[in-house]
Design a protein around this motif. Structure first.
Motif, mmCIF file in Angstrom:
data_model
loop_
_atom_site.group_PDB
_atom_site.id
_atom_site.type_symbol
_atom_site.label_atom_id
_atom_site.label_comp_id
_atom_site.label_asym_id
_atom_site.label_seq_id
_atom_site.Cartn_x
_atom_site.Cartn_y
_atom_site.Cartn_z
ATOM 1 N N ILE A 169 0.525 -1.416 0.090
ATOM 2 C CA ILE A 169 0.225 0.248 -0.216
ATOM 3 C C ILE A 169 0.656 1.272 0.069
ATOM 4 C CG2 ILE A 169 -0.308 -0.384 2.825
ATOM 5 C CD1 ILE A 169 -2.765 1.259 -0.065
ATOM 6 N N ALA A 170 2.299 1.490 0.327
ATOM 7 C CA ALA A 170 3.219 2.346 1.080
ATOM 8 C C ALA A 170 3.716 2.520 -0.370
ATOM 9 C CB ALA A 170 4.129 2.353 1.377
ATOM 10 N N VAL A 171 3.729 1.174 -1.313
ATOM 11 C CA VAL A 171 4.453 1.605 -2.802
ATOM 12 C C VAL A 171 3.478 1.919 -3.857
ATOM 13 C CG1 VAL A 171 5.322 0.002 -4.422
ATOM 14 C CG2 VAL A 171 6.087 -0.487 -2.470
ATOM 15 N N ARG A 172 1.909 1.733 -3.672
ATOM 16 C CA ARG A 172 0.763 2.459 -4.345
ATOM 17 C C ARG A 172 0.388 3.901 -4.112
ATOM 18 N NH1 ARG A 172 -2.408 3.891 -6.653
ATOM 19 N NH2 ARG A 172 -4.403 3.758 -7.234
ATOM 20 N N ILE A 173 0.191 3.744 -2.405
ATOM 21 C CA ILE A 173 0.058 5.641 -2.818
ATOM 22 C C ILE A 173 1.646 6.560 -3.053
ATOM 23 C CG2 ILE A 173 0.421 7.512 -0.815
ATOM 24 C CD1 ILE A 173 -0.941 4.998 0.573
ATOM 25 N N ILE A 174 2.949 6.211 -2.885
ATOM 26 C CA ILE A 174 4.305 6.772 -3.375
ATOM 27 C C ILE A 174 3.941 6.437 -5.105
ATOM 28 C CG2 ILE A 174 6.531 5.925 -4.500
ATOM 29 C CD1 ILE A 174 6.440 5.189 -1.329
ATOM 30 N N ARG A 175 3.479 5.590 -5.436
ATOM 31 C CA ARG A 175 3.288 5.916 -7.436
ATOM 32 C C ARG A 175 2.171 6.831 -7.369
ATOM 33 N NH1 ARG A 175 4.109 -0.660 -7.993
ATOM 34 N NH2 ARG A 175 6.073 -0.050 -8.259
ATOM 35 N N ALA A 176 0.806 6.643 -6.906
ATOM 36 C CA ALA A 176 -0.273 8.233 -7.467
ATOM 37 C C ALA A 176 0.738 8.926 -6.732
ATOM 38 C CB ALA A 176 -1.152 7.526 -6.626
ATOM 39 N N CYS A 177 1.523 9.891 -5.952
ATOM 40 C CA CYS A 177 2.079 10.956 -6.286
ATOM 41 C C CYS A 177 3.084 11.267 -6.943
ATOM 42 C CB CYS A 177 3.144 10.844 -4.454
ATOM 43 S SG CYS A 177 1.749 10.358 -2.939
ATOM 44 N N ARG A 178 3.317 10.083 -7.546
ATOM 45 C CA ARG A 178 4.415 10.456 -8.192
ATOM 46 C C ARG A 178 4.124 10.703 -10.111
ATOM 47 N NH1 ARG A 178 9.533 6.367 -8.540
ATOM 48 N NH2 ARG A 178 9.955 7.934 -7.033
ATOM 49 N N GLU A 179 2.721 10.361 -10.008
ATOM 50 C CA GLU A 179 1.533 10.104 -10.868
ATOM 51 C C GLU A 179 1.116 11.875 -11.174
ATOM 52 O OE1 GLU A 179 -1.313 7.417 -12.300
ATOM 53 O OE2 GLU A 179 0.862 5.951 -11.909
ATOM 54 N N LEU A 180 1.545 12.288 -9.815
ATOM 55 C CA LEU A 180 0.632 13.534 -9.535
ATOM 56 C C LEU A 180 1.361 14.821 -9.080
ATOM 57 C CD1 LEU A 180 -2.860 12.638 -6.977
ATOM 58 C CD2 LEU A 180 -2.426 13.750 -9.389
ATOM 59 N N GLY A 181 2.702 15.002 -9.637
ATOM 60 C CA GLY A 181 4.064 15.353 -9.424
ATOM 61 C C GLY A 181 4.225 15.965 -8.318
ATOM 62 N N ARG B 140 -11.537 4.335 5.875
ATOM 63 C CA ARG B 140 -10.128 4.555 5.258
ATOM 64 C C ARG B 140 -10.260 3.794 3.637
ATOM 65 N NH1 ARG B 140 -9.229 -1.315 5.226
ATOM 66 N NH2 ARG B 140 -9.905 -1.799 7.557
ATOM 67 N N ILE B 141 -9.143 3.848 2.587
ATOM 68 C CA ILE B 141 -8.723 2.910 2.097
ATOM 69 C C ILE B 141 -8.854 1.608 2.337
ATOM 70 C CG2 ILE B 141 -6.434 3.352 2.008
ATOM 71 C CD1 ILE B 141 -8.902 3.349 -0.919
ATOM 72 N N GLN B 142 -9.261 0.706 1.698
ATOM 73 C CA GLN B 142 -9.365 -0.956 1.511
ATOM 74 C C GLN B 142 -8.378 -1.243 1.234
ATOM 75 O OE1 GLN B 142 -11.614 -1.501 4.072
ATOM 76 N NE2 GLN B 142 -13.035 -2.726 3.728
ATOM 77 N N VAL B 143 -8.215 -2.634 1.569
ATOM 78 C CA VAL B 143 -7.419 -3.217 0.764
ATOM 79 C C VAL B 143 -7.669 -3.843 -0.809
ATOM 80 C CG1 VAL B 143 -6.403 -5.420 0.784
ATOM 81 C CG2 VAL B 143 -6.486 -5.032 3.058
ATOM 82 N N GLU B 144 -9.150 -4.026 -0.762
ATOM 83 C CA GLU B 144 -9.324 -4.429 -1.979
ATOM 84 C C GLU B 144 -10.144 -3.346 -2.752
ATOM 85 O OE1 GLU B 144 -12.598 -4.788 1.265
ATOM 86 O OE2 GLU B 144 -10.513 -5.157 0.860
ATOM 87 N N HIS B 145 -9.555 -2.343 -2.531
ATOM 88 C CA HIS B 145 -9.780 -0.927 -3.301
ATOM 89 C C HIS B 145 -9.764 -1.346 -5.209
ATOM 90 C CE1 HIS B 145 -6.010 0.266 -2.864
ATOM 91 N NE2 HIS B 145 -5.834 1.119 -4.738
ATOM 92 N N PRO B 146 -8.273 -2.268 -5.116
ATOM 93 C CA PRO B 146 -8.270 -1.857 -7.311
ATOM 94 C C PRO B 146 -9.150 -2.770 -7.824
ATOM 95 C CG PRO B 146 -5.745 -2.670 -5.071
ATOM 96 C CD PRO B 146 -7.515 -3.102 -4.060
ATOM 97 N N VAL B 147 -10.354 -3.407 -7.608
ATOM 98 C CA VAL B 147 -10.977 -3.971 -7.909
ATOM 99 C C VAL B 147 -12.392 -2.804 -8.978
ATOM 100 C CG1 VAL B 147 -10.772 -6.941 -7.546
ATOM 101 C CG2 VAL B 147 -12.390 -4.958 -6.154
ATOM 102 N N THR B 148 -12.431 -2.521 -7.639
ATOM 103 C CA THR B 148 -13.437 -1.268 -7.714
ATOM 104 C C THR B 148 -12.564 -0.152 -9.037
ATOM 105 O OG1 THR B 148 -14.353 -0.870 -5.725
ATOM 106 C CG2 THR B 148 -14.695 0.939 -6.895
ATOM 107 N N GLU B 149 -11.314 0.280 -8.940
ATOM 108 C CA GLU B 149 -10.699 1.431 -9.716
ATOM 109 C C GLU B 149 -10.805 0.221 -10.716
ATOM 110 O OE1 GLU B 149 -7.166 3.279 -6.569
ATOM 111 O OE2 GLU B 149 -6.350 1.193 -8.141
ATOM 112 N N MET B 150 -10.818 -0.655 -11.300
ATOM 113 C CA MET B 150 -10.502 -1.520 -12.573
ATOM 114 C C MET B 150 -11.909 -1.474 -13.403
ATOM 115 S SD MET B 150 -7.758 -3.110 -12.839
ATOM 116 C CE MET B 150 -6.772 -4.568 -13.547
#
Length: 454
Positions: free
Chosen positions: A13-25, A292-302
């Protein structure tokens, strides 16, 4: 928008958030324990700060150390991820006091929904259906017996401050209630520092259905369809999918509207999840809200095409939700399998150790792996055993199932035992393929007949 965010978490989840931040600059600060010195999240972030020894209570649960790291690095906001301090209202309040934005709901909202008894009462006022049970906290076995006699067995004992499957006991008969109450109360006290309990009628068999919501500070609340999380072991989710095969378009709209009403009742801001149990007649009952954000949030994103973590950050920065409810359409089908470093053949015992060789499934449309693993990485024994999430998306459920089978067959974690084989057998089960399962299926039907290879 923020220029720097500290991530108060670890692992995927930390890696997931870091990547989202990087895409947002946005620049990122990772915090890590001594055991996580070589962890991927500490390597990927722009800055990394050691916050203490391996033990979570001395590092990832140490609010003062995390806030000190944020102040030291001049981070404007903290994203807590899930677990650890993500639903700790005191930590959210401390962030507010330090003029650091907590990327989540207000501390008062976390308090209101974190206590399951208070949450039940709030939902009743908002005319959200709740499971029949105790109206308030019960502190003695005698109270529990009186209420259980009134609503009828079987019943479920739950910790008021519960979460993660702790402080929960299923009680089938009157004779079982006293010892179950005492053990659940002790577990709750040890896990949450709060031994308040409440009691509910068991909805059995049931589907565990949850609805993802987002709310901004301007009163806008949207729902993003449902996730079916009924495949569970010891009250812990194993596999999730969206949409649910048992929810019609009309039922989805009713569930979504109920979830929005629940969120608006507490002036909810940021990402959250309303969890329901649905009985065989299709009636649904509020169970709890995860703030909070859930472990399973990626299925909703997909299935929606919406990046929920980016939306969390945008909402926390004061941006308005420009999406409208009619913009959110579920397309295709998504499934997530949680990959844990554990040995299913030995009662799912944790299996930490060094990954000598790693091959993550890749290639093809609609496949995503959220992980913090790499070849040569040593999985520490101090934290949750989940090491990856494999998420697939298909035009329909059958395609998603086949894609997941393909992805699981490609996973290699040489040196560490995982539950990948178990997940493969589960996803290949005729009942799971048919969508014919409930919250009791995995524990009572699948596992007794499951035989690991070798």
């Amino acid at each position: 928008m923020f220029s720097k965010i500290l991530i108060a978490n670890r692992g995927e989840i930390a890696v997931r958030i870091i990547r989202a931040c990087r895409e947002l600059g946005i620049r990122t600060v990772a915090v890590y324990s001594q055991a996580d010195k070589e962890a991927m999240h500490a390597e990927l972030a722009d800055e990394a700060v050691c916050i203490g020894p391996a033990k979570a209570s001395d590092s990832y649960l140490n609010a003062q150390q995390i806030l000190s790291a944020a102040i030291l690095t001049k981070a404007e906001a903290i994203h807590p991820g899930f677990g650890f301090l993500s639903e700790n209202s005191q930590f959210a309040e401390m962030c507010e006091a330090c003029n650091i934005k907590f990327i989540g709901p207000k501390s008062a909202t976390i308090d209101a929904m974190g206590n399951k008894i208070h949450a039940r009462q709030l939902m009743q006022k908002a005319k959200v259906p709740v499971i029949p049970g105790s109206d308030g906290a019960i502190s003695t076995v005698e109270e529990a017996l009186t209420i259980a006699d009134k609503i009828g067995y079987p019943v479920m004992l739950k910790a008021a401050a519960g979460g993660g499957g702790k402080g929960i006991r299923k009680v089938l008969t009157k004779e079982e209630l006293a010892p179950a109450f005492q053990s659940a109360q002790q577990e709750a006290k040890a896990a949450f520092g709060n031994d308040e309990m409440y009691l509910e009628k068991i909805i059995y068999p049931a589907r565990h259905i949850e609805v993802q919501i987002l709310g901004d500070q301007y009163g806008n609340v949207l729902h993003f369809g449902e996730r079916d999380c009924s495949l569970q072991r010891n009250n812990q989710k194993v596999l999730e999918e969206s949409p649910s095969v048992v929810i019609s378009k009309e039922k989805r709209e009713a569930l979504g509207q109920t979830a929005v009403r629940a969120a608006k009742a507490v002036n909810y801001q940021n990402a959250g999840t309303i969890e329901f149990l649905m009985d065989l007649e299709g009636s649904f009952y509020f169970m709890e809200m995860n703030t909070r954000i859930q472990v399973e949030h990626p299925v909703t994103e997909m299935v929606t095409g919406v990046d929920l973590v980016k939306k969390q950050i945008e909402i926390a920065a004061g941006e308005i939700l420009t999406l409208k409810q009619e913009d959110i359409q579920l397309k295709g089908h998504a499934i997530e399998c949680r990959i844990n470093a554990e040995n299913p053949a030995f009662n799912f015992a944790p299996s930490p150790g060094k990954i000598n060789n790693l091959l993550l499934p890749s290639g093809g449309m609609g496949l995503r792996v959220d992980s913090a693993m790499y070849s040569g990485y040593t999985i520490p024994p101090y934290y949750d055993s989940m090491i990856a999430k494999i998420i697939v998306h298909g035009e329909n459920r059958f395609e998603a199932l086949m894609k997941m089978q393909r992805a699981l067959s490609e996973l290699v974690t040489d040196g560490v035992i995982t539950n990948a084989e178990f997940q493969m057998d589960l996803i290949s089960n005729p009942y799971v393929i048919a969508g014919d399962y409930d919250t009791a299926f995995l524990q009572e039907k699948f596992l007794p007949n499951w035989k690991p290879e070798g």
